[in-house]
Design an enzyme around this catalytic site. Structure first.
Site: not given
Length: 160
Positions: A56, A58, A86, A89
């Site tokens: 991801h 992040e 999410c 993250c």
């Protein structure tokens, strides 16, 4: 929102556009991490390109910022992300000691326009371990605890 916030979020959104629409590497997620007015880490979602569900924006930005900072903690750092983080993250932001998170689109936006739905994960995390859809079974606790005991007394242990 000040001009710096706008500049950093604009960069995060540009990363999200590049990774999703140009590279087709993953979802519409881009992130920058800033400390003392300087970008110290950037990341974009590359789940599809890397076949890695943890890639991801992040997470990548945190990894890059930590490498640049030479530390697994980022005190005073601010994370700008194109979409609401999410659970994974957000947990990583806590682990890294991120001071503040700015996000642009919401989980509802990600669901409406991209079919990204983390609601099941949020619901699962609220359940007791015994009721989760992924079966969790504890085994060999005494053996694992022996290593923890040695770690507790390790003279050169780096505290988290």
């Amino acid at each position: 929102m000040n001009e710096d916030d706008k500049k950093f979020m604009t960069r995060a959104i540009a990363l999200s556009e590049k990774t999703s629409l140009i590279e087709s590497a993953g979802g519409v997620f881009g992130t920058v991490i800033v400390r003392d007015g300087e970008i110290i880490g950037e990341g974009a979602n590359r789940v599809v390109a890397e076949n890695d569900p943890t890639w991801h924006g992040e997470i990548e930005a945190i990894r890059n910022a930590c490498k640049k900072a030479g530390s697994f903690k980022l005190p005073g750092a601010v994370l700008y992300t194109s979409a609401e983080p999410c659970p994974m993250c957000m947990a990583a932001a806590y682990w890294a000691g991120i001071e503040k998170v700015y996000y642009a689109s919401t989980n509802a936006d990600a669901l409406e326009y991209g079919d990204f739905d983390d609601s099941m994960i949020y619901g699962e995390l609220r359940k007791p371990i015994s009721e989760r859809s992924i079966t969790c079974v504890q085994i060999m606790q005494p053996e694992a605890v022996e290593v923890w005991k040695k770690y507790k007394n390790k003279a050169d242990r780096v505290p988290y």
